[in-house]
Motif scaffolding. Sequence first.
Motif, PDB file in Angstrom:
ATOM      1  N   UNK A   1      55.988  21.467  20.191  1.00 37.61           N
ATOM      2  CA  UNK A   1      56.283  22.109  18.911  1.00 37.61           C
ATOM      3  C   UNK A   1      55.300  21.638  17.837  1.00 37.61           C
ATOM      4  N   UNK A   2      54.974  20.354  17.818  1.00 40.79           N
ATOM      5  CA  UNK A   2      53.994  19.845  16.855  1.00 40.79           C
ATOM      6  C   UNK A   2      52.641  20.515  17.076  1.00 40.79           C
ATOM      7  N   UNK A   3      52.264  20.717  18.336  1.00 36.09           N
ATOM      8  CA  UNK A   3      51.024  21.434  18.636  1.00 36.09           C
ATOM      9  C   UNK A   3      51.082  22.864  18.086  1.00 36.09           C
ATOM     10  N   UNK A   4      52.258  23.473  18.196  1.00 37.43           N
ATOM     11  CA  UNK A   4      52.433  24.830  17.684  1.00 37.43           C
ATOM     12  C   UNK A   4      52.267  24.854  16.160  1.00 37.43           C
ATOM     13  N   UNK A   5      52.866  23.877  15.472  1.00 40.69           N
ATOM     14  CA  UNK A   5      52.717  23.801  14.021  1.00 40.69           C
ATOM     15  C   UNK A   5      51.265  23.557  13.623  1.00 40.69           C
ATOM     16  N   UNK A   6      50.617  22.661  14.341  1.00 41.87           N
ATOM     17  CA  UNK A   6      49.220  22.328  14.038  1.00 41.87           C
ATOM     18  C   UNK A   6      48.336  23.570  14.145  1.00 41.87           C
ATOM     19  N   UNK A   7      48.628  24.402  15.115  1.00 40.05           N
ATOM     20  CA  UNK A   7      47.819  25.609  15.322  1.00 40.05           C
ATOM     21  C   UNK A   7      47.972  26.605  14.179  1.00 40.05           C
ATOM     22  N   UNK A   8      49.063  26.501  13.406  1.00 42.31           N
ATOM     23  CA  UNK A   8      49.271  27.426  12.283  1.00 42.31           C
ATOM     24  C   UNK A   8      48.589  26.955  11.007  1.00 42.31           C
ATOM     25  N   UNK A   9      48.071  25.727  10.972  1.00 48.24           N
ATOM     26  CA  UNK A   9      47.413  25.225   9.767  1.00 48.24           C
ATOM     27  C   UNK A   9      46.034  25.857   9.617  1.00 48.24           C
ATOM     28  N   UNK A  10      45.499  25.763   8.417  1.00 43.93           N
ATOM     29  CA  UNK A  10      44.195  26.354   8.154  1.00 43.93           C
ATOM     30  C   UNK A  10      43.092  25.594   8.900  1.00 43.93           C
ATOM     31  N   UNK A  11      42.035  26.314   9.215  1.00 41.66           N
ATOM     32  CA  UNK A  11      40.930  25.706   9.953  1.00 41.66           C
ATOM     33  C   UNK A  11      40.326  24.537   9.181  1.00 41.66           C
ATOM     34  N   UNK A  12      40.267  24.653   7.850  1.00 40.17           N
ATOM     35  CA  UNK A  12      39.703  23.575   7.042  1.00 40.17           C
ATOM     36  C   UNK A  12      40.546  22.307   7.150  1.00 40.17           C
TER      37      UNK A  12
ATOM     38  N   UNK B   1      39.851  20.719  10.504  1.00 40.56           N
ATOM     39  CA  UNK B   1      38.549  20.045  10.507  1.00 40.56           C
ATOM     40  C   UNK B   1      38.667  18.616   9.981  1.00 40.56           C
ATOM     41  N   UNK B   2      39.603  18.385   9.043  1.00 39.00           N
ATOM     42  CA  UNK B   2      39.746  17.074   8.418  1.00 39.00           C
ATOM     43  C   UNK B   2      40.778  16.198   9.114  1.00 39.00           C
ATOM     44  N   UNK B   3      41.813  16.816   9.692  1.00 40.12           N
ATOM     45  CA  UNK B   3      42.917  16.060  10.282  1.00 40.12           C
ATOM     46  C   UNK B   3      42.992  16.358  11.774  1.00 40.12           C
ATOM     47  N   UNK B   4      42.704  15.381  12.632  1.00 37.88           N
ATOM     48  CA  UNK B   4      42.797  15.614  14.079  1.00 37.88           C
ATOM     49  C   UNK B   4      44.252  15.756  14.513  1.00 37.88           C
ATOM     50  N   UNK B   5      44.512  16.375  15.666  1.00 40.45           N
ATOM     51  CA  UNK B   5      45.892  16.588  16.116  1.00 40.45           C
ATOM     52  C   UNK B   5      46.665  15.291  16.287  1.00 40.45           C
ATOM     53  N   UNK B   6      45.996  14.210  16.690  1.00 42.71           N
ATOM     54  CA  UNK B   6      46.705  12.937  16.872  1.00 42.71           C
ATOM     55  C   UNK B   6      47.259  12.427  15.541  1.00 42.71           C
ATOM     56  N   UNK B   7      46.445  12.506  14.494  1.00 44.10           N
ATOM     57  CA  UNK B   7      46.898  12.069  13.167  1.00 44.10           C
ATOM     58  C   UNK B   7      48.017  12.965  12.652  1.00 44.10           C
ATOM     59  N   UNK B   8      47.906  14.256  12.893  1.00 39.34           N
ATOM     60  CA  UNK B   8      48.951  15.198  12.488  1.00 39.34           C
ATOM     61  C   UNK B   8      50.269  14.850  13.177  1.00 39.34           C
ATOM     62  N   UNK B   9      50.210  14.557  14.474  1.00 39.97           N
ATOM     63  CA  UNK B   9      51.414  14.223  15.220  1.00 39.97           C
ATOM     64  C   UNK B   9      52.064  12.938  14.753  1.00 39.97           C
TER      65      UNK B   9
END
Length: 332
Positions: free
Chosen positions: A40-51, A54-62
Amino acid sequence: MAARFRHESYLLPVIAQSQRQYMNSLEFSVIPDGAAKDAFIDELYATTEASFRDEVPPEEFGERFSDTRFVVARRDAKLAGWLSLRPPTEGDDKRAADRGWHAMPSHDLHDAEILARLFRLAAVEAGSEGIIWHSRKTALNQQVVEMTGATALRDLFRTWQASPKRWPAAIAKPKDGAVVYAVQAPLPENLLAKFVDFLTRAGISDCSGETCTTTWDADSVAQRIADWDEGGLLMQWLEHHDLVVAEAYAFVWSDEMMIHITEHHAPSCGLIALVAALLQRIPAAYPDIRVATVELQEDERARLEPVLASCGFEDKGARTLYHLRPQGTPAL
């Protein structure tokens, strides 16, 4: 806006690894942890803007959701809404004394029926202490409160707003000699020293390390400004009698520009110029912003409400803290 609550996790029994309820074509589920949460976190991350990606990697987002459970609504397998659910805050301050898990719905969810069901399911997941959340007193939010039977605990802030069509009047006001700086990193040494002095005099907490302190130094201020500049905040300072006496910064939340003001013995005319200067910067940096919003705590109202009124802002009511416990739970 920067978050107003800090979350400390502790263990509570997991009520259910997955709860599913159906309403028409809607499916509701709780995602507490494990592979489903990661997906689900991966799904949310995919909805964020590309910019942002570019600044926040998926690991940090999770990592931001390490102590978070999610309550999710789907319609025909497509995401229809969600809220995050975090354990109660521990500590001695007033917010930590509020009983309940912290629930926060996604900012783009405007369906009262879905919101109400998400909150009810979150309350069941949280157990006997229930959940708390805060919202403005809009027609939508009042409908959700009525549908859930939530209890209002107290008003947190007073919301003042101004649409872009009201900004030019504030910008056109005479500055009456006010000295206002648009702040960007790196700071010249003379301004850096003045701001170290301001933050210390104003008693602003620096919690960048393991403990909090109200005594600032040049390194901590320079890092603060660098972080905020990198994060896209618009920042202004007000100088009076060769001292920095106020700061105002703004950040985007959905289609709003949230403005935060800190002042220490600042003249009203200078504060008006400070807010006006910030409003003047918004259209070029963020042309799609539909409203500027300032949320005032009770001890700020007497000082800042006249300033905001002079800048074209209007009082839109309170942001209120609500509490909801599972149906049938005995009163505490």
